[in-house]
Design an enzyme around this catalytic site. Sequence first.
Site, mmCIF file in Angstrom:
data_model
loop_
_atom_site.group_PDB
_atom_site.id
_atom_site.type_symbol
_atom_site.label_atom_id
_atom_site.label_comp_id
_atom_site.label_asym_id
_atom_site.label_seq_id
_atom_site.Cartn_x
_atom_site.Cartn_y
_atom_site.Cartn_z
ATOM 1 N N SER A 267 0.693 -5.027 -3.535
ATOM 2 C CA SER A 267 0.690 -3.987 -2.511
ATOM 3 C C SER A 267 -0.698 -3.479 -2.161
ATOM 4 C CB SER A 267 1.561 -2.809 -2.951
ATOM 5 O OG SER A 267 2.906 -3.223 -3.099
ATOM 6 N N SER B 89 3.226 -2.639 -0.182
ATOM 7 C CA SER B 89 3.887 -1.422 0.238
ATOM 8 C C SER B 89 2.910 -0.357 0.715
ATOM 9 C CB SER B 89 4.719 -0.862 -0.932
ATOM 10 O OG SER B 89 3.892 -0.556 -2.051
ATOM 11 N N LYS C 289 -1.776 7.066 -0.439
ATOM 12 C CA LYS C 289 -0.413 6.560 -0.371
ATOM 13 C C LYS C 289 0.550 7.628 -0.886
ATOM 14 C CE LYS C 289 2.254 2.490 -1.950
ATOM 15 N NZ LYS C 289 2.141 1.220 -2.720
#
Length: 598
Positions: A173, A149, A75
């Site tokens: 997330s 996210s 990420k």
Amino acid sequence: MIDSLTIPALYAAYRSGELTPTALVNVLLQRATEYPDHAIWITAPEAARLRARARALEARGMEGLPLFGVPFAIKDNIDLAGVPTTCACPDYAYTPEASATVVARLEAAGAIAIGKTNLDQFATGLNGTRSPYGACRNAFDPDFISGGSSSGSAVAVALGLASFSLGTDTAGSGRVPAAFNNLIGLKPTRGLLSTTGVVPACRSLDVVSIFALSASDAQRVLAVAAAPDSADVYSRAAEPYGFDFGRAASFRFGVPMRKDLEFFGDADSERLFDEAVQRLRALGGEAVEIDFAPFLDTARLLYGGPWVAERYQAIRLFIDAQPEALLPVTRDITLGGAKPLAADAFAAQYQLRALQQVCAPVWDAVDCIVTPTAGTIYTRAEMWADPIRLNSNLGLYTNFMNLLDYAAIAVPSGFRHDGLPLGVTLFAPAHQDVPLLHLAERWQASRALPCGRAETTGAPHDHDAPQPTPSGQVRLAVVGAHLSGLPLNFQLTSRRARLIATMRTAPLYKFYALADGKRPGLIRVAAGGAAIACEVWELSAAAFGGLVAEIPAPLGVGKVYLGDGSSVCGFICETAGLHGALDITQYENWRDYVGELT
């Protein structure tokens, strides 16, 4: 042809010579070009870097590298040396000289960092549409959201571009994208994985999460990644876990009262959750209805209270100087964190403490709790039309988790009638990561369905997966008056011992009724032994010590060998104590002998 990116499958192919890291990298570079519209990457896989890494691994060899040649995605709020970290905000981008601690540990174990993935800007959102690099599309239907996210991290694994990936999880997330893309999503105990080199959302709550194709793969990754880090003030060492309900013959799981469940009109989601409860029952679980309202009250604190100020603090200098650099929805949420007063923070801490005390007693009644991961899923168009309310809906079952210091794992629960996956989440107190992983592994084995979208077979069992944290429990085999329902069983239950299995010993023992007629004696013999019925219980090391102190001679505790080839502690007898004892080996079961006497 690479049929599976699970770690055991890759290792088998590497060992047999059917695959090399270079060949795998070439396949993944090609696959990465097949999804140009999914907005998976911020920094896409780079051929020169990846091929150089693969060649270096081939020169080094597999020995001593538990993640040799295993590809993973990162990420883009987690640092990878020499590659920009953007947090999905181009004006914020910087290029770190060093990788985040967790990335460095994975690479040291032989893993290959494929690229940096898309996310909701500054990890603010649970839907995957809040990025100037594009709205990340669902792996199963591109019209639907991917979840956020950690959107790109999940989709990369689901589409076969990586074996596992790193996300972050503050409010869900690391779990919501797993549910929407048919993956395992592990949110470890807060602090087990270092956040050094991670751009924070809420620094006191953030967790680095793991997306994987199987629970055993997630366990292998966690074992490598978890370690105390003196540079991270929120880091903590793993503590021994308690009762391993994940491998127990029976366990208790909490289910929220129906009044506290919300599926937002999604009948398929409700059906899949009810089926999940039945599947847990089939695995030996006893469902216990719980009042979920205090957990939901806690969830409202995350965005309704002053914790949003942590989001503001994380990027305060940047957002104050360049507010126009953020997407409007991200900017509005983050700047809202500038408003709470210090007094508000203290008031919220008091409220959280009160809720922690209300929630804590539930763990006296259950070993874990199951909830939907998200009550439903939305199209990208629906999310854009109503971004705040629908995003809030997605966090209903996730926002409380880090505030209450729980470990959690999202597991696939099946598919809606339109083919979209959904999942459920299993959670337990901090440091119960291993039991959750074990239960998730059994869950996957019971379904025998592939994870992600690109996999064609169910996840193989990884017998060699290392255990990331030690057990704080001792297993004890009992053959006599400590059996369930018999007079001395209270000595186990009063110490919160739990029954793990009913089985037999290996055929190595003679069995005697001692002279007092109340207890049996188990003696290991070289020949002529039998397999004696027994129960295996699990209790804490401290409780075990107290129990051993109460055992009168001629009984003691030693190793007892079981019929499945394992060995545990168990009650055995000194041969000197057999004076006046009766050989009852032919019964092979204390209950049968006692029953005949009565």
